[in-house]
Design a protein around this motif. Structure first.
Motif, mmCIF file in Angstrom:
data_model
loop_
_atom_site.group_PDB
_atom_site.id
_atom_site.type_symbol
_atom_site.label_atom_id
_atom_site.label_comp_id
_atom_site.label_asym_id
_atom_site.label_seq_id
_atom_site.Cartn_x
_atom_site.Cartn_y
_atom_site.Cartn_z
ATOM 1 N N LYS A 95 0.712 -1.052 -0.072
ATOM 2 C CA LYS A 95 -0.057 0.024 -0.118
ATOM 3 C C LYS A 95 0.945 1.145 -0.198
ATOM 4 O O LYS A 95 0.526 2.189 -0.942
ATOM 5 N N THR A 96 1.833 1.267 0.793
ATOM 6 C CA THR A 96 2.871 2.340 0.806
ATOM 7 C C THR A 96 3.638 2.614 -0.531
ATOM 8 O O THR A 96 3.618 3.566 -0.738
ATOM 9 N N ILE A 97 3.837 1.553 -1.194
ATOM 10 C CA ILE A 97 4.499 1.740 -2.461
ATOM 11 C C ILE A 97 3.682 2.310 -3.333
ATOM 12 O O ILE A 97 3.945 3.125 -4.206
ATOM 13 N N LEU A 98 2.493 1.745 -3.366
ATOM 14 C CA LEU A 98 1.390 2.183 -4.383
ATOM 15 C C LEU A 98 1.039 3.691 -4.381
ATOM 16 O O LEU A 98 0.877 4.550 -5.175
ATOM 17 N N SER A 99 0.838 4.080 -2.819
ATOM 18 C CA SER A 99 0.442 5.613 -2.568
ATOM 19 C C SER A 99 1.687 6.396 -3.074
ATOM 20 O O SER A 99 1.372 7.503 -3.502
ATOM 21 N N PHE A 100 2.786 5.886 -2.574
ATOM 22 C CA PHE A 100 3.843 6.901 -3.308
ATOM 23 C C PHE A 100 4.039 6.862 -4.718
ATOM 24 O O PHE A 100 4.405 7.896 -5.013
ATOM 25 N N ALA A 101 3.931 5.758 -5.301
ATOM 26 C CA ALA A 101 4.073 5.915 -6.762
ATOM 27 C C ALA A 101 3.074 6.852 -7.305
ATOM 28 O O ALA A 101 3.348 7.885 -8.158
ATOM 29 N N GLU A 102 1.708 6.978 -6.706
ATOM 30 C CA GLU A 102 0.666 7.769 -7.022
ATOM 31 C C GLU A 102 0.860 9.355 -6.588
ATOM 32 O O GLU A 102 0.908 10.292 -7.403
ATOM 33 N N GLU A 103 1.428 9.451 -5.464
ATOM 34 C CA GLU A 103 1.814 10.657 -4.859
ATOM 35 C C GLU A 103 2.940 11.506 -5.919
ATOM 36 O O GLU A 103 2.879 12.552 -6.015
ATOM 37 N N LYS A 104 3.874 10.568 -6.283
ATOM 38 C CA LYS A 104 5.012 10.850 -6.980
ATOM 39 C C LYS A 104 4.844 11.222 -8.570
ATOM 40 O O LYS A 104 5.864 11.445 -9.432
ATOM 41 N N ALA A 105 3.340 10.834 -8.780
ATOM 42 C CA ALA A 105 3.119 10.679 -10.183
ATOM 43 C C ALA A 105 3.932 9.915 -11.353
ATOM 44 O O ALA A 105 4.220 10.358 -12.266
ATOM 45 N N ALA A 106 4.475 8.693 -10.960
ATOM 46 C CA ALA A 106 5.281 7.873 -11.472
ATOM 47 C C ALA A 106 4.634 7.227 -12.629
ATOM 48 O O ALA A 106 3.448 7.033 -12.705
ATOM 49 N N ASP A 107 5.576 6.928 -13.638
ATOM 50 C CA ASP A 107 4.901 6.144 -14.983
ATOM 51 C C ASP A 107 5.531 4.582 -14.893
ATOM 52 O O ASP A 107 5.120 4.062 -15.720
ATOM 53 N N LEU A 108 6.231 4.109 -13.923
ATOM 54 C CA LEU A 108 6.810 2.815 -13.901
ATOM 55 C C LEU A 108 6.916 2.666 -12.309
ATOM 56 O O LEU A 108 7.575 3.446 -11.689
ATOM 57 N N ILE A 109 6.744 1.226 -11.913
ATOM 58 C CA ILE A 109 7.171 0.729 -10.805
ATOM 59 C C ILE A 109 8.223 -0.212 -11.134
ATOM 60 O O ILE A 109 7.819 -1.298 -11.690
ATOM 61 N N ILE A 110 9.551 -0.476 -10.224
ATOM 62 C CA ILE A 110 10.414 -1.470 -10.358
ATOM 63 C C ILE A 110 10.341 -1.996 -8.954
ATOM 64 O O ILE A 110 10.663 -1.190 -7.984
ATOM 65 N N ILE A 111 10.162 -3.434 -8.957
ATOM 66 C CA ILE A 111 10.374 -3.880 -7.628
ATOM 67 C C ILE A 111 11.112 -5.361 -7.876
ATOM 68 O O ILE A 111 10.893 -6.240 -8.845
ATOM 69 N N GLY A 112 11.601 -5.801 -6.629
ATOM 70 C CA GLY A 112 11.884 -7.246 -6.647
ATOM 71 C C GLY A 112 10.898 -8.250 -6.494
ATOM 72 O O GLY A 112 9.926 -8.018 -5.917
ATOM 73 N N SER A 113 11.176 -9.413 -7.005
ATOM 74 C CA SER A 113 10.208 -10.587 -7.160
ATOM 75 C C SER A 113 9.812 -10.972 -5.691
ATOM 76 O O SER A 113 8.824 -11.649 -5.417
ATOM 77 N N ARG A 114 10.753 -10.641 -4.679
ATOM 78 C CA ARG A 114 10.692 -11.198 -3.262
ATOM 79 C C ARG A 114 11.475 -10.197 -2.372
ATOM 80 O O ARG A 114 12.621 -9.618 -3.154
ATOM 81 N N GLY A 115 11.569 -10.122 -1.177
ATOM 82 C CA GLY A 115 12.285 -9.267 -0.389
ATOM 83 C C GLY A 115 12.355 -9.702 0.925
ATOM 84 O O GLY A 115 12.098 -10.869 1.328
ATOM 85 N N LEU A 116 12.714 -8.741 1.554
ATOM 86 C CA LEU A 116 13.019 -9.019 3.111
ATOM 87 C C LEU A 116 11.744 -8.416 3.803
ATOM 88 O O LEU A 116 11.302 -7.183 3.483
ATOM 89 N N ASN A 117 11.290 -8.954 4.966
ATOM 90 C CA ASN A 117 10.111 -8.391 5.839
ATOM 91 C C ASN A 117 10.859 -7.708 6.745
ATOM 92 O O ASN A 117 12.204 -7.566 6.810
#
Length: 143
Positions: A95-117
């Motif tokens: 949710k935080t990544i998605l709202s951050f992308a929207e806030e920044k008016a991003a046109d692409l999100i890059i994310i790893g397929s898995r990460g650390l909690n």
């Protein structure tokens, strides 16, 4: 297609290093591209009725120290780029990544397929899956 505003989710894992490397390469293709890098601190909270309860996290200071280490690691990787921004946010990662992308008016999100909690253990794709399912913009998932 060249993207001009790229959000990169970064948690310090090896796979997020690959995601950041991919973002850097894309940004170098378009000299006007801006990298928006986000590191999310996830302190679990539970909802009981109308109350939100955050249990005491024994290692909360350790989480914030780790975040500072992550930012240092990012800075060494992006030192060749000038048009970058690094932010640390707290909340549910997807949710935080998605709202951050929207806030920044991003046109692409890059994310790893898995990460650390938040406790340094691998989370198998739940964050990236949620981001892909709910994003309104393209998402590049790095393996």
């Amino acid at each position: 297609m060249l993207y001009s505003k790229i959000v990169v989710a970064y948690d310090g894992s090896e796979i997020s290093d690959k995601a950041l490397d991919s973002a850097i390469k894309m940004a170098k293709l378009n000299h006007f591209a801006k990298l928006e890098i986000i590191h999310v601190i996830n302190i679990p909270a539970f909802v009981m009725g109308e109350m939100v309860i955050t249990p005491p996290v024994k290692d909360e200071i350790e989480l914030f120290d780790y975040s500072e280490q992550v930012v240092g690691k990012i800075k060494t990787q992006i030192q060749d780029l000038s048009n970058t921004n690094i932010e640390i946010r707290q909340g549910s990662p997807a949710k935080t990544i998605l709202s951050f992308a929207e806030e920044k008016a991003a046109d692409l999100i890059i994310i790893g397929s898995r990460g650390l909690n938040s406790f340094g253990e691998f989370v198998l794709g739940s964050v990236s899956h949620n981001v892909v399912q709910h994003a309104k913009i393209p998402v590049l998932v790095i393996k």
